[in-house]
Scaffold this motif. Structure first.
Motif, PDB file in Angstrom:
ATOM      1  N   GLN A 128       0.833  -1.199   0.000  1.00  0.00           N
ATOM      2  CA  GLN A 128       0.000   0.000   0.000  1.00  0.00           C
ATOM      3  C   GLN A 128       0.874   1.258   0.000  1.00  0.00           C
ATOM      4  O   GLN A 128       2.054   1.197   0.325  1.00  0.00           O
ATOM      5  CB  GLN A 128      -0.906   0.007   1.241  1.00  0.00           C
ATOM      6  N   PRO A 129       0.286   2.417  -0.362  1.00  0.00           N
ATOM      7  CA  PRO A 129       1.061   3.666  -0.341  1.00  0.00           C
ATOM      8  C   PRO A 129       1.567   3.998   1.064  1.00  0.00           C
ATOM      9  O   PRO A 129       0.995   3.574   2.070  1.00  0.00           O
ATOM     10  CB  PRO A 129       0.041   4.717  -0.822  1.00  0.00           C
ATOM     11  N   LEU A 130       2.647   4.751   1.102  1.00  0.00           N
ATOM     12  CA  LEU A 130       3.251   5.149   2.370  1.00  0.00           C
ATOM     13  C   LEU A 130       2.264   5.982   3.184  1.00  0.00           C
ATOM     14  O   LEU A 130       1.703   6.950   2.690  1.00  0.00           O
ATOM     15  CB  LEU A 130       4.523   5.962   2.103  1.00  0.00           C
ATOM     16  N   ASN A 131       2.070   5.606   4.445  1.00  0.00           N
ATOM     17  CA  ASN A 131       1.200   6.353   5.355  1.00  0.00           C
ATOM     18  C   ASN A 131       2.031   6.852   6.527  1.00  0.00           C
ATOM     19  O   ASN A 131       2.376   6.088   7.437  1.00  0.00           O
ATOM     20  CB  ASN A 131       0.063   5.462   5.861  1.00  0.00           C
ATOM     21  N   LEU A 132       2.363   8.130   6.512  1.00  0.00           N
ATOM     22  CA  LEU A 132       3.176   8.711   7.574  1.00  0.00           C
ATOM     23  C   LEU A 132       2.391   8.971   8.852  1.00  0.00           C
ATOM     24  O   LEU A 132       2.982   9.102   9.926  1.00  0.00           O
ATOM     25  CB  LEU A 132       3.787  10.034   7.104  1.00  0.00           C
ATOM     26  N   PHE A 133       1.076   9.039   8.742  1.00  0.00           N
ATOM     27  CA  PHE A 133       0.264   9.519   9.861  1.00  0.00           C
ATOM     28  C   PHE A 133      -0.391   8.338  10.585  1.00  0.00           C
ATOM     29  O   PHE A 133      -1.571   8.057  10.437  1.00  0.00           O
ATOM     30  CB  PHE A 133      -0.770  10.516   9.350  1.00  0.00           C
ATOM     31  N   HIS A 134       0.419   7.654  11.362  1.00  0.00           N
ATOM     32  CA  HIS A 134      -0.050   6.482  12.094  1.00  0.00           C
ATOM     33  C   HIS A 134       0.192   6.707  13.589  1.00  0.00           C
ATOM     34  O   HIS A 134       0.831   7.697  13.982  1.00  0.00           O
ATOM     35  CB  HIS A 134       0.647   5.217  11.587  1.00  0.00           C
ATOM     36  N   PRO A 135      -0.320   5.831  14.453  1.00  0.00           N
ATOM     37  CA  PRO A 135      -0.231   6.089  15.905  1.00  0.00           C
ATOM     38  C   PRO A 135       1.188   6.277  16.428  1.00  0.00           C
ATOM     39  O   PRO A 135       1.410   7.103  17.323  1.00  0.00           O
ATOM     40  CB  PRO A 135      -0.890   4.843  16.510  1.00  0.00           C
ATOM     41  N   GLU A 140       5.630   9.926  18.528  1.00  0.00           N
ATOM     42  CA  GLU A 140       6.985  10.454  18.328  1.00  0.00           C
ATOM     43  C   GLU A 140       6.954  11.971  18.145  1.00  0.00           C
ATOM     44  O   GLU A 140       7.788  12.690  18.711  1.00  0.00           O
ATOM     45  CB  GLU A 140       7.638   9.778  17.125  1.00  0.00           C
ATOM     46  N   ILE A 141       5.984  12.472  17.382  1.00  0.00           N
ATOM     47  CA  ILE A 141       5.876  13.921  17.176  1.00  0.00           C
ATOM     48  C   ILE A 141       5.517  14.614  18.493  1.00  0.00           C
ATOM     49  O   ILE A 141       6.011  15.705  18.804  1.00  0.00           O
ATOM     50  CB  ILE A 141       4.841  14.244  16.094  1.00  0.00           C
ATOM     51  N   ALA A 142       4.660  13.982  19.297  1.00  0.00           N
ATOM     52  CA  ALA A 142       4.309  14.567  20.600  1.00  0.00           C
ATOM     53  C   ALA A 142       5.544  14.677  21.492  1.00  0.00           C
ATOM     54  O   ALA A 142       5.735  15.677  22.186  1.00  0.00           O
ATOM     55  CB  ALA A 142       3.230  13.725  21.281  1.00  0.00           C
ATOM     56  N   ALA A 143       6.400  13.649  21.479  1.00  0.00           N
ATOM     57  CA  ALA A 143       7.630  13.700  22.281  1.00  0.00           C
ATOM     58  C   ALA A 143       8.540  14.823  21.794  1.00  0.00           C
ATOM     59  O   ALA A 143       9.164  15.531  22.590  1.00  0.00           O
ATOM     60  CB  ALA A 143       8.354  12.358  22.220  1.00  0.00           C
ATOM     61  N   MET A 144       8.628  15.004  20.489  1.00  0.00           N
ATOM     62  CA  MET A 144       9.421  16.107  19.938  1.00  0.00           C
ATOM     63  C   MET A 144       8.877  17.451  20.417  1.00  0.00           C
ATOM     64  O   MET A 144       9.639  18.350  20.798  1.00  0.00           O
ATOM     65  CB  MET A 144       9.406  16.064  18.404  1.00  0.00           C
TER      66      MET A 144
END
Length: 410
Positions: A128-135, A140-144
């Motif tokens: 399937q296409p790349l899905n960057l927006f997963h749990p 990881e973004i929240a920790a950043m």
């Protein structure tokens, strides 16, 4: 009056093993930079010690997760700078550090962008296409966002975070692997002094397991016919039964396990193979090849963040037939081999020079620390995520801690 001690604390998921993983090398790069800048360096980890961890010479401490004893310990240590080497370490200990050491500058070092690596792995498995927006990406973004700075080893990933996740440039800092001295090609074995092919990479790392499997099943059968009599030796820490089953000595494919000195091993071989189909960050195995004057044959994923696609001396590919053909050509042609070797040396010079990156990293830390309140006031999403209603990790940890204590009291 003497200046106050500047203390840097690394909260590490695992003890650094630079001989086993590129992440271990990356960790020591950062710690050595801090020590040279005058920081007193301490490492703390909940992991069990291993016989392969580096003898760093820095302070080392065993800590436990979900343990209130950490609070008193870190408050007494009073670090100036706290580094989390994975986002899961920030989830587990970040809220405790904020409570006990609110003025400590906090830094997240991802080593590679874990969420990107996971997304690429899933896309490869599913088709399937790349899905960057997963749990995992959300975590990881929240920790950043909760940290004062995030250090990225890949410029490609810096741009991805800015464009797709809207992280501001002033919250990110690019710091690649650091090379203090360029190799002298004249002092290294040349084309005629080398033979066979090598692959190196720890087998706890999913991209390395996949690369070895893909190579053994799809590339090696073609390559054997192109290079009769040539062997490929695969080295990697933590080899298990699934990897050992790929070994086929009758055809020249040998899974050899851990090597104590990756560069000394690599320098014996004519070509270094990195057939990666997914992953993220910079690749230590490619860096080791360049440092030993060993030309690297890799894929577009392997090349990402290491050097531009047109700077390798050959056309990159991730198809078995073209990967095999490129390997055979570089193995047999001395002029092509020299071109690829020189391309690696140039990549070291332009992208990884210690002098270019070390001072900028320390200056960034000091400038942020000097204006920490202003810096944090700009981080509105970090402030929101630190509020109590978004602190699920803290409250889960507190619940486990209370549960464990209750079990001890019964």
């Amino acid at each position: 009056m003497s200046a106050p001690v500047r203390r840097a604390l690394l909260l590490a998921k695992q003890w650094p093993e630079p001989a086993s993983t590129a992440a271990g090398r990356r960790t020591l790069d950062i710690l050595d930079l801090l020590a040279e800048a005058g920081y007193c360096v301490e490492i703390a980890s909940p992991a069990q010690p291993t016989p392969f961890q580096a003898a760093t010479g820095y302070g080392e401490h065993r800590i436990a997760v979900n343990d209130a004893g950490f609070d008193q310990w870190v408050r007494a240590l009073n670090p100036t700078l706290v580094i989390y080497d994975r986002f899961v370490m920030e989830e587990q200990f970040g809220w405790r550090v904020r409570e006990q050491c609110p003025q400590a500058l906090t830094l997240l070092d991802t080593s590679d962008f874990h969420s990107l690596r996971e997304a690429r792995h899933q896309a490869l498995k599913s088709g399937q296409p790349l899905n960057l927006f997963h749990p995992t990406a959300e975590r990881e973004i929240a920790a950043m966002a909760r940290c004062d700075l995030t250090v990225m080893i890949s410029q490609v990933e810096v741009e991805l975070l800015k464009q797709h996740f809207c992280l501001p440039d002033w919250q990110l800092h690019y710091l690649p692997f650091l090379v203090r001295e360029l190799p002298d090609a004249r002092a290294l074995p040349g084309f005629d002094e080398r033979q066979h092919l090598v692959m190196i990479g720890g087998f706890k790392h999913a991209p390395n397991r996949d690369a070895t499997t893909w190579f053994a099943q799809e590339v090696w059968p073609q390559l054997r016919s192109l290079l009769p009599g040539v062997e490929c030796h695969v080295y990697g820490a933590y080899s298990d039964h699934a990897m050992q089953r790929l070994s086929d000595p009758a055809t020249g494919l040998r899974i050899r396990g851990r090597t104590e000195d990756a560069q000394a091993t690599m320098a014996r071989y004519r070509l270094n193979l990195a057939p990666l189909r997914f992953g993220a960050g910079q690749k230590g195995k490619i860096l080791e090849g360049w440092l030993t004057g060993t030309p690297v044959v890799t894929t577009p994923i392997g090349a990402e963040s290491m050097a531009p696609e047109d700077a390798w001396g050959y056309s990159l590919s991730d198809t078995p037939d073209r990967f095999a053909a490129t390997t055979a050509h570089l193995y047999q042609s001395k002029s092509a081999w020299l071109t690829a070797r020189d391309a690696g040396t140039q990549a070291l010079k332009t992208g990884f020079a210690y002098q270019r990156h070390a001072a900028a990293f320390i200056e960034r830390l000091e400038a942020t620390a000097a204006n920490l309140e202003e810096h944090r006031n700009r981080q509105i999403w970090g402030r929101i995520l630190r509020r109590s209603e978004h602190r699920a990790e803290e409250f889960m940890s507190r619940w486990i801690e209370a549960k464990n204590k209750g079990a001890e009291d019964t």
